[in-house]
Design a protein around this motif. Structure first.
Motif, PDB file in Angstrom:
ATOM      1  N   ILE A  54       0.813  -1.216   0.000  1.00  0.00           N
ATOM      2  CA  ILE A  54       0.000   0.000   0.000  1.00  0.00           C
ATOM      3  C   ILE A  54       0.850   1.271   0.000  1.00  0.00           C
ATOM      4  CG2 ILE A  54      -1.735   1.289   1.323  1.00  0.00           C
ATOM      5  CD1 ILE A  54      -2.837  -1.375   2.270  1.00  0.00           C
ATOM      6  N   HIS A  55       1.999   1.238   0.651  1.00  0.00           N
ATOM      7  CA  HIS A  55       2.835   2.436   0.735  1.00  0.00           C
ATOM      8  C   HIS A  55       3.932   2.450  -0.342  1.00  0.00           C
ATOM      9  CE1 HIS A  55       1.522   4.099   4.729  1.00  0.00           C
ATOM     10  NE2 HIS A  55       1.019   2.884   4.795  1.00  0.00           N
ATOM     11  N   LEU A  56       4.812   1.464  -0.292  1.00  0.00           N
ATOM     12  CA  LEU A  56       6.049   1.538  -1.073  1.00  0.00           C
ATOM     13  C   LEU A  56       5.845   1.280  -2.562  1.00  0.00           C
ATOM     14  CD1 LEU A  56       8.525  -0.232   1.379  1.00  0.00           C
ATOM     15  CD2 LEU A  56       8.090   2.213   1.075  1.00  0.00           C
ATOM     16  N   LEU A  57       5.090   0.232  -2.906  1.00  0.00           N
ATOM     17  CA  LEU A  57       4.948  -0.119  -4.321  1.00  0.00           C
ATOM     18  C   LEU A  57       4.250   0.973  -5.131  1.00  0.00           C
ATOM     19  CD1 LEU A  57       5.720  -2.278  -6.309  1.00  0.00           C
ATOM     20  CD2 LEU A  57       3.576  -3.462  -5.815  1.00  0.00           C
ATOM     21  N   PRO A  58       3.139   1.563  -4.661  1.00  0.00           N
ATOM     22  CA  PRO A  58       2.537   2.675  -5.419  1.00  0.00           C
ATOM     23  C   PRO A  58       3.468   3.883  -5.541  1.00  0.00           C
ATOM     24  CG  PRO A  58       0.946   1.779  -3.875  1.00  0.00           C
ATOM     25  CD  PRO A  58       2.267   1.155  -3.531  1.00  0.00           C
ATOM     26  N   ASP A  59       4.200   4.204  -4.446  1.00  0.00           N
ATOM     27  CA  ASP A  59       5.155   5.320  -4.520  1.00  0.00           C
ATOM     28  C   ASP A  59       6.252   5.043  -5.536  1.00  0.00           C
ATOM     29  OD1 ASP A  59       3.730   6.668  -2.666  1.00  0.00           O
ATOM     30  OD2 ASP A  59       5.139   6.396  -1.008  1.00  0.00           O
ATOM     31  N   ALA A  60       6.744   3.798  -5.539  1.00  0.00           N
ATOM     32  CA  ALA A  60       7.794   3.426  -6.488  1.00  0.00           C
ATOM     33  C   ALA A  60       7.274   3.504  -7.922  1.00  0.00           C
ATOM     34  CB  ALA A  60       8.306   2.023  -6.177  1.00  0.00           C
ATOM     35  N   SER A  61       6.042   3.081  -8.146  1.00  0.00           N
ATOM     36  CA  SER A  61       5.445   3.144  -9.482  1.00  0.00           C
ATOM     37  C   SER A  61       5.338   4.590  -9.969  1.00  0.00           C
ATOM     38  CB  SER A  61       4.055   2.496  -9.469  1.00  0.00           C
ATOM     39  OG  SER A  61       4.141   1.121  -9.170  1.00  0.00           O
ATOM     40  N   ASP A  62       4.939   5.484  -9.073  1.00  0.00           N
ATOM     41  CA  ASP A  62       4.849   6.900  -9.441  1.00  0.00           C
ATOM     42  C   ASP A  62       6.222   7.471  -9.790  1.00  0.00           C
ATOM     43  OD1 ASP A  62       2.131   6.913  -9.048  1.00  0.00           O
ATOM     44  OD2 ASP A  62       2.237   7.694  -6.998  1.00  0.00           O
ATOM     45  N   GLY A  63       7.251   7.068  -9.042  1.00  0.00           N
ATOM     46  CA  GLY A  63       8.588   7.611  -9.267  1.00  0.00           C
ATOM     47  C   GLY A  63       9.268   7.083 -10.511  1.00  0.00           C
ATOM     48  N   LEU A  64       8.855   5.881 -10.956  1.00  0.00           N
ATOM     49  CA  LEU A  64       9.524   5.257 -12.104  1.00  0.00           C
ATOM     50  C   LEU A  64       8.733   5.371 -13.409  1.00  0.00           C
ATOM     51  CD1 LEU A  64      10.825   1.962 -10.424  1.00  0.00           C
ATOM     52  CD2 LEU A  64      12.173   3.962 -11.051  1.00  0.00           C
ATOM     53  N   LYS A  65       7.508   5.849 -13.340  1.00  0.00           N
ATOM     54  CA  LYS A  65       6.671   5.844 -14.547  1.00  0.00           C
ATOM     55  C   LYS A  65       7.175   6.796 -15.613  1.00  0.00           C
ATOM     56  CE  LYS A  65       3.312   9.224 -12.789  1.00  0.00           C
ATOM     57  NZ  LYS A  65       1.897   9.440 -12.426  1.00  0.00           N
ATOM     58  N   ASP A  66       7.902   7.850 -15.220  1.00  0.00           N
ATOM     59  CA  ASP A  66       8.408   8.812 -16.194  1.00  0.00           C
ATOM     60  C   ASP A  66       9.867   8.565 -16.570  1.00  0.00           C
ATOM     61  OD1 ASP A  66       5.970  10.166 -16.233  1.00  0.00           O
ATOM     62  OD2 ASP A  66       6.533  11.399 -14.492  1.00  0.00           O
ATOM     63  N   LEU A  67      10.400   7.406 -16.138  1.00  0.00           N
ATOM     64  CA  LEU A  67      11.786   7.075 -16.469  1.00  0.00           C
ATOM     65  C   LEU A  67      11.943   6.951 -17.977  1.00  0.00           C
ATOM     66  CD1 LEU A  67      14.592   6.316 -15.328  1.00  0.00           C
ATOM     67  CD2 LEU A  67      13.842   3.938 -15.357  1.00  0.00           C
ATOM     68  N   HIS A  68      12.988   7.575 -18.521  1.00  0.00           N
ATOM     69  CA  HIS A  68      13.204   7.597 -19.970  1.00  0.00           C
ATOM     70  C   HIS A  68      13.329   6.177 -20.520  1.00  0.00           C
ATOM     71  CE1 HIS A  68      14.537   8.980 -23.872  1.00  0.00           C
ATOM     72  NE2 HIS A  68      15.592   8.183 -23.786  1.00  0.00           N
ATOM     73  N   GLY A  69      12.516   5.855 -21.509  1.00  0.00           N
ATOM     74  CA  GLY A  69      12.575   4.561 -22.168  1.00  0.00           C
ATOM     75  C   GLY A  69      11.679   3.513 -21.542  1.00  0.00           C
ATOM     76  N   ALA A  70      11.115   3.804 -20.370  1.00  0.00           N
ATOM     77  CA  ALA A  70      10.292   2.800 -19.690  1.00  0.00           C
ATOM     78  C   ALA A  70       8.903   2.705 -20.299  1.00  0.00           C
ATOM     79  CB  ALA A  70      10.183   3.127 -18.208  1.00  0.00           C
ATOM     80  N   GLY A  71       8.393   3.827 -20.804  1.00  0.00           N
ATOM     81  CA  GLY A  71       7.050   3.818 -21.368  1.00  0.00           C
ATOM     82  C   GLY A  71       6.023   3.464 -20.314  1.00  0.00           C
TER      83      GLY A  71
END
Length: 285
Positions: A54-71
């Motif tokens: 509930i805490h870490l995985l959603p935060d991590a998803s938000d932080g990595l969604k704009d990573l270049h090349g990740a789409g």
């Protein structure tokens, strides 16, 4: 601001070390409260499960969604559950090692039996062999130290990589709960191996240091980047670690049907309470 952040990280590291050390000592001085320990373990399991999902995985998803090349690729779940699988592999190898050592001990006992021809004498010699060297219990203790130390180090790296108070709060609470109870489990294992006091305190100190060392490494790695990519990646690793510890190591061992229906319900409510309180915390942090 930098000085304040350094102080906060330092306080977190010292607190984690103290909790890890005291958890081990607690196991040494108190060995007769199994049901209470199970309740506390299940509450901690609920806390870890909620923290990861509930805490870490959603935060991590938000932080990595704009990573270049990740789409649109779900990088955070990939990192989290890859960590889960790697920890499971470590656990399997550790179990194999422990059983292999135990098997060798049983073979030696059978050899004694065949050589002596007297079952009573063989049994006495085998018991003396087990009590003098405790190979199986020592193997279990060392394996437990390696396994717990590994994911404690990963959790420490995740903590050290964080760059804001909100993220530290998300991770620090579950780490403290897990560190204390994991140290208690390790301490019990070392006590069962009849370790001398100096060996006991040396191993507990080594375990207590794993998370602070991971924090230092995570902090050093995060200095290579000014963005939140490293912090988010380590959050995903921590999420996988917390879910693994809760689902594989804590809950199955602590949730026992042998204690009767009433105690089983109390244990389950403890798990729900830990999960629910940590889930409610997501409203504010």
């Amino acid at each position: 601001m930098a000085d304040t952040w350094t102080v906060l990280q330092s306080v977190a590291i010292v607190t984690i070390f103290v909790c890890g050390f005291l958890g081990g000592v607690l196991a040494k001085v108190s060995q007769r409260h199994a049901f209470t320990t199970q309740i506390l373990n299940l509450a901690a399991g609920g806390v870890l499960l909620a923290a990861g999902c509930i805490h870490l995985l959603p935060d991590a998803s938000d932080g990595l969604k704009d990573l270049h090349g990740a789409g649109d690729y779900p990088l955070a779940p990939l990192l989290a559950y890859s960590t889960f699988i790697i920890l499971m592999l470590v656990h399997m190898l550790a179990e194999y090692f422990a059983l292999n050592v135990a098997g060798k001990t049983e073979d030696r006992a059978e050899l004694i039996n065949s050589q002596q021809g007297d079952a009573a004498v063989a049994s006495a010699l085998a018991a003396q062999l087990a009590s003098s060297s405790n190979p199986r219990r020592w193997a279990s203790a060392i394996v437990l130290l390696a396994g717990l130390g590994f994911h404690s180090f990963l959790a420490g790296m995740s903590l050290g990589a964080q760059k804001d108070v909100h993220s530290v709060v998300d991770i620090l609470g579950p780490i403290l709960a897990h560190k204390t109870l994991a140290a208690a489990a390790l301490g019990s294992s070392i006590v069962n191996a009849h370790a001398p006091n100096h060996v006991f305190y040396t191993l507990i100190t080594l375990f207590a240091l794993t998370t602070p060392l991971g924090s230092v490494v995570g902090l050093a790695i995060s200095q290579f980047s000014d963005d939140m990519v490293w912090a988010s990646a380590f959050k995903a690793l921590a999420a996988g670690t917390f879910v693994y510890v809760a689902v594989i190591e804590i809950i199955p061992d602590a949730l026992s049907v042998k204690n009767g229906l009433m105690k089983l319900l109390i244990q389950f409510l403890s798990l729900v309470l830990g999960f629910g309180l940590m889930a409610m915390l997501a409203v504010w942090v």
